[in-house]
Scaffold this active site. Structure first.
Site, PDB file in Angstrom:
ATOM      1  N   LYS A 258       0.337  -1.122   0.314  1.00 31.86           N
ATOM      2  CA  LYS A 258      -0.047   0.463   0.098  1.00 31.86           C
ATOM      3  C   LYS A 258       0.815   0.847   0.057  1.00 31.86           C
ATOM      4  CE  LYS A 258      -1.684   2.844   3.318  1.00 31.86           C
ATOM      5  NZ  LYS A 258      -1.847   3.868   2.400  1.00 31.86           N
TER       6      LYS A 258
ATOM      7  N   GLY B 238       7.371   4.678   8.461  1.00 30.51           N
ATOM      8  CA  GLY B 238       6.447   5.792   8.262  1.00 30.51           C
ATOM      9  C   GLY B 238       6.572   6.418   9.874  1.00 30.51           C
ATOM     10  N   SER B 239       5.491   6.867  10.458  1.00 32.78           N
ATOM     11  CA  SER B 239       5.646   7.970  11.975  1.00 32.78           C
ATOM     12  C   SER B 239       5.949   6.411  13.174  1.00 32.78           C
ATOM     13  CB  SER B 239       4.644   8.439  12.068  1.00 32.78           C
ATOM     14  OG  SER B 239       3.423   7.124  12.397  1.00 32.78           O
ATOM     15  N   THR B 240       6.455   6.875  13.864  1.00 37.08           N
ATOM     16  CA  THR B 240       6.389   6.272  14.754  1.00 37.08           C
ATOM     17  C   THR B 240       5.218   5.531  15.424  1.00 37.08           C
ATOM     18  OG1 THR B 240       8.669   6.583  15.915  1.00 37.08           O
ATOM     19  CG2 THR B 240       7.608   6.190  17.328  1.00 37.08           C
TER      20      THR B 240
ATOM     21  N   GLY C 236       3.340   3.261  13.167  1.00 39.70           N
ATOM     22  CA  GLY C 236       4.178   1.475  14.431  1.00 39.70           C
ATOM     23  C   GLY C 236       4.031   0.936  15.052  1.00 39.70           C
TER      24      GLY C 236
ATOM     25  N   GLU D   7      10.653   1.231  10.146  1.00 38.56           N
ATOM     26  CA  GLU D   7      11.613   1.962  10.289  1.00 38.56           C
ATOM     27  C   GLU D   7      10.524   2.998  10.443  1.00 38.56           C
ATOM     28  OE1 GLU D   7      12.922   3.891   8.838  1.00 38.56           O
ATOM     29  OE2 GLU D   7      12.675   4.264   7.080  1.00 38.56           O
TER      30      GLU D   7
ATOM     31  N   CYS E 291      13.399  10.287   7.104  1.00 41.10           N
ATOM     32  CA  CYS E 291      13.668  10.299   8.294  1.00 41.10           C
ATOM     33  C   CYS E 291      15.009  10.176   8.930  1.00 41.10           C
ATOM     34  CB  CYS E 291      12.975   8.405   8.869  1.00 41.10           C
ATOM     35  SG  CYS E 291      13.839   7.712   7.687  1.00 41.10           S
TER      36      CYS E 291
ATOM     37  N   GLU F 292       9.979  15.106  15.928  1.00 39.39           N
ATOM     38  CA  GLU F 292      10.550  14.735  14.273  1.00 39.39           C
ATOM     39  C   GLU F 292       9.400  16.345  13.871  1.00 39.39           C
ATOM     40  OE1 GLU F 292       9.569  11.384  12.212  1.00 39.39           O
ATOM     41  OE2 GLU F 292      11.199  11.190  11.166  1.00 39.39           O
TER      42      GLU F 292
HETATM   43  P1  NDP Z   1       1.566   7.460   9.040  1.00 38.86           P
HETATM   44  O1  NDP Z   1       2.626   6.358   9.555  1.00 38.86           O
HETATM   45  O2  NDP Z   1       0.809   8.227   9.151  1.00 38.86           O
HETATM   46  O3  NDP Z   1       1.898   6.570   7.194  1.00 38.86           O
HETATM   47  C1  NDP Z   1       2.844   5.813   6.691  1.00 38.86           C
HETATM   48  C2  NDP Z   1       1.965   4.775   6.107  1.00 38.86           C
HETATM   49  O4  NDP Z   1       1.034   4.312   7.022  1.00 38.86           O
HETATM   50  C3  NDP Z   1       0.807   5.348   4.641  1.00 38.86           C
HETATM   51  O5  NDP Z   1       0.330   4.540   3.646  1.00 38.86           O
HETATM   52  C4  NDP Z   1      -0.201   5.667   5.661  1.00 38.86           C
HETATM   53  O6  NDP Z   1      -1.114   5.496   4.630  1.00 38.86           O
HETATM   54  C5  NDP Z   1      -0.349   4.518   6.219  1.00 38.86           C
HETATM   55  N1  NDP Z   1      -0.366   4.318   7.877  1.00 38.86           N
HETATM   56  C6  NDP Z   1      -1.463   5.617   8.027  1.00 38.86           C
HETATM   57  N2  NDP Z   1      -2.374   5.317   9.681  1.00 38.86           N
HETATM   58  C7  NDP Z   1      -1.916   3.577   9.365  1.00 38.86           C
HETATM   59  C8  NDP Z   1      -2.115   2.481   9.802  1.00 38.86           C
HETATM   60  N3  NDP Z   1      -2.934   2.935  11.703  1.00 38.86           N
HETATM   61  N4  NDP Z   1      -2.451   0.560  10.037  1.00 38.86           N
HETATM   62  C9  NDP Z   1      -1.430   0.523   8.726  1.00 38.86           C
HETATM   63  N5  NDP Z   1      -0.451   1.798   8.309  1.00 38.86           N
HETATM   64  C10 NDP Z   1      -1.433   3.604   8.437  1.00 38.86           C
HETATM   65  O7  NDP Z   1       3.253   9.403   8.666  1.00 38.86           O
HETATM   66  P2  NDP Z   1       1.691  10.380   8.023  1.00 38.86           P
HETATM   67  O8  NDP Z   1       2.032  10.778   6.290  1.00 38.86           O
HETATM   68  O9  NDP Z   1       0.695  10.540   8.514  1.00 38.86           O
HETATM   69  O10 NDP Z   1       2.934  11.557   8.436  1.00 38.86           O
HETATM   70  C11 NDP Z   1       3.212  11.569   9.832  1.00 38.86           C
HETATM   71  C12 NDP Z   1       4.292  12.230  10.572  1.00 38.86           C
HETATM   72  O11 NDP Z   1       5.062  10.818  10.118  1.00 38.86           O
HETATM   73  C13 NDP Z   1       5.429  13.267   9.655  1.00 38.86           C
HETATM   74  O12 NDP Z   1       4.631  14.050   9.792  1.00 38.86           O
HETATM   75  C14 NDP Z   1       6.532  12.755   9.881  1.00 38.86           C
HETATM   76  O13 NDP Z   1       6.593  12.620  11.265  1.00 38.86           O
HETATM   77  C15 NDP Z   1       6.503  11.305   9.834  1.00 38.86           C
HETATM   78  N6  NDP Z   1       6.732  10.546   8.854  1.00 38.86           N
HETATM   79  C16 NDP Z   1       8.130   9.799   9.060  1.00 38.86           C
HETATM   80  C17 NDP Z   1       8.555   8.975   8.458  1.00 38.86           C
HETATM   81  C18 NDP Z   1       9.942   8.327   8.150  1.00 38.86           C
HETATM   82  O14 NDP Z   1      10.607   7.207   7.147  1.00 38.86           O
HETATM   83  N7  NDP Z   1      10.056   7.931   9.265  1.00 38.86           N
HETATM   84  C19 NDP Z   1       7.865   8.693   6.606  1.00 38.86           C
HETATM   85  C20 NDP Z   1       6.837   9.538   6.621  1.00 38.86           C
HETATM   86  C21 NDP Z   1       6.032  10.263   7.794  1.00 38.86           C
HETATM   87  P3  NDP Z   1      -1.742   7.056   4.615  1.00 38.86           P
HETATM   88  O15 NDP Z   1      -0.957   8.077   3.870  1.00 38.86           O
HETATM   89  O16 NDP Z   1      -2.994   6.830   3.231  1.00 38.86           O
HETATM   90  O17 NDP Z   1      -2.475   7.738   5.971  1.00 38.86           O
END
Ligand code: NDP
Length: 483
Positions: free
Chosen positions: A185, A237-239, A242, A259, A293, A390
């Site tokens: 996804k 994605g976000s902590t 995670g 990650e 990140c 972050e």
């Molecule tokens: P998220 O962690 O919400 O998104 C990462 C992925 O997970 C996206 O594909 C998202 O879908 C999906 N997702 C969201 N909620 C769920 C869930 N409950 N179960 C499974 N998958 C889920 O990051 P955001 O895009 O909302 O960004 C928020 C903050 O996270 C940023 O401001 C930044 O600080 C941090 N971030 C950190 C990253 C890193 O690599 N360390 C990368 C991205 C963000 P969808 O996009 O449709 O919401």
């Protein structure tokens, strides 16, 4: 002596004629594009133009994708030799190279990152991940990961919006090389290059169901995480999300790699080469609009050189070209979404109210789209939220230190531990500091260098497991420790 020359640049826009974006997309399941039921718009964050309508995957879509992946695993992919699997990976890598301009333009339109970065970093690195893992597919027995390495089965993969195609490659390439099939996804705001990748899978004649792509939002991600037919979860994605995923898989047999976020220290010692360090600071925090990140978002600067470094840094920041991401001269593009821009604004306002001093590079921001000028905060203390959280934007928090031990203490004073940078002329100091730092990746006299052969991942709240290299491969094999 300060550089006084400045140049006027004529516009040098990349052509978008190379990409054809459909008005509406469905999912990619069982080797075919299938219609979605509900849709949401995906926009160009630099102009707010609607590029296309993306399908919001629901339960029936995720079920169909997991079923297709499971069937492909049992009937085809797990029966195929590593050598044959490797041929498909090589084919995908070569097609990605052939279509690299198309991928780069589409990534820039959908994400807002400068074309220079998608063309020179994201796309070549994504292809390199497929080339590298293609080489492993027939050598798993010799990787030191057990004599009879076995895939998990179906891998559920959820990726963020900051490096859409590259994160796809980080996830899909090792999964397929190790013999898993995939349900992926992409992030809500950046699905287009994943859908173009689906076309590449068709072009490479990858057996149906080996790669499935279901687009959607967080709820679609949660459906994948909680699906009983998924054997392994890989998330970037976000902590915060995670932690939700870790809780969801805890009572199951699913294997998981996470990650997550970071708040990396970039430490400049007084014996460092100052001009090179300034370039490293700029690359560390302003690459990809700071949506990285492992960004060097905390500058930890030795007090004796602080004034000199900050003056040079401000001069350098004033030359960063902010604007049209499709222009080949642009250094800093658009913020990926309105939500992210609001988050950056909110945290930087907290920085002001907590007493740090803000300085932003003078630049004209376009009227439409989502933009944030390159910014630094000085006078930051360890208690400030901008030193702890972050921000995920082009914003640098500057802290100072007097002794090497103080630098280490400040660098490690974070719940994260993804990456760090050390700038010093002395090899012994670099080795000493790198042994003290609690971070998964440490760069010395450079920053943000990535390679498919090198494992990447964090300590503490930055995640579990590694991606890339032999370590990353092991996460896609059963019963192998991936630390
Ligand atoms: P998220 O962690 O919400 O998104 C990462 C992925 O997970 C996206 O594909 C998202 O879908 C999906 N997702 C969201 N909620 C769920 C869930 N409950 N179960 C499974 N998958 C889920 O990051 P955001 O895009 O909302 O960004 C928020 C903050 O996270 C940023 O401001 C930044 O600080 C941090 N971030 C950190 C990253 C890193 O690599 N360390 C990368 C991205 C963000 P969808 O996009 O449709 O919401």
């Amino acid at each position: 002596m300060e550089e006084k020359l400045s140049f006027e640049y004529a516009p040098a826009p990349e052509s978008r004629a190379l990409v054809s974006i459909k008005p509406k997309y469905g999912h990619f399941i069982g080797g075919k594009f299938v219609a979605g039921s509900k849709h949401f718009p995906t926009i160009n964050p630099a102009t707010e133009e609607v590029l296309s309508q993306i399908a919001r995957g629901g339960k029936s879509d995720v079920d169909a994708a997991v079923k297709a992946a499971s069937k492909a695993y049992t009937t085809t992919w797990s029966k195929m030799s590593g050598k044959e699997r490797g041929k498909y990976l090589f084919r995908i890598a070569r097609i990605m190279q052939e279509r690299s301009r198309e991928f780069a333009v589409l990534e820039t339109l959908d994400n807002g990152k400068p074309i220079r970065e998608s063309r020179d970093v994201d796309v070549p690195l994504a292809a390199a991940h497929f080339f590298y893992h293609a080489g492993w597919a027939d050598k798993l027995e010799y990787a030191g990961l057990g004599t009879t390495p076995k895939a998990h089965g179906v891998a559920g993969q959820i990726i963020p919006w900051n490096f859409p195609l590259l994160m796809l490659a980080w996830k899909v390439a090792p999964a397929l090389a190790a013999g898993n099939t995939v349900v992926l996804k992409p992030a809500e705001t950046t699905s287009l290059t994943a859908l173009l990748f689906a076309e590449v899978c068709q072009q490479a004649e990858l057996p149906a169901g080996v790669v499935n792509i279901v687009t959607g939002d967080g709820s679609t991600g949660a459906l994948i995480v909680n699906h009983p037919g998924i054997d392994k979860i890989a998330f970037t994605g976000s902590t915060e999300v995670g932690k939700i995923i870790a809780r969801a898989v805890a009572p199951t047999n699913k294997s998981v790699t996470l990650e997550l976020g970071g708040k990396a220290a970039n430490i400049i010692f007084e014996d460092a080469a100052i001009d090179e360090s300034v370039e490293g600071i700029v690359n560390g925090i302003f690459f990809n609009q700071g949506h990285v990140c492992c960004a060097g978002s905390r500058l930890i600067l030795q007090e004796s050189i602080a004034d000199e470094v900050l003056e040079k840094l401000k001069n350098r920041m004033a030359k960063i070209r902010v604007g049209d991401p499709m222009d080949k001269n642009t250094d800093l593009g658009a913020i990926n979404s309105k939500e992210q821009l609001l988050k950056i604004r909110e945290l930087t306002a907290v920085g002001d109210s907590e007493g740090a001093q803000r300085w932003s590079a003078p630049c004209d921001l376009p009227g439409k789209g989502f933009w944030f000028a390159p910014t630094i905060f000085t006078g930051v203390t360890q208690a400030h939220r901008i030193a702890r959280e972050e921000i995920f934007g082009p914003v640098l928090s500057v802290l100072t230190f007097r002794t090497p031990q103080e630098a280490i203490d400040k660098a490690n004073n974070t719940p994260f531990g993804l990456s760090a940078g050390i700038w010093s002329e002395k090899g012994s100091k670099v080795l000493w500091a790198s042994q003290q730092l609690r971070a998964g990746v440490i760069w010395a006299n450079t920053f943000n260098k990535f390679d498919p052969t090198s494992p990447f991942g964090g300590y503490k709240e930055s995640g579990w497991g590694r991606e890339g290299g032999r370590h990353g491969l092991s996460a896609y094999l059963k019963g192998v420790s991936h630390e």
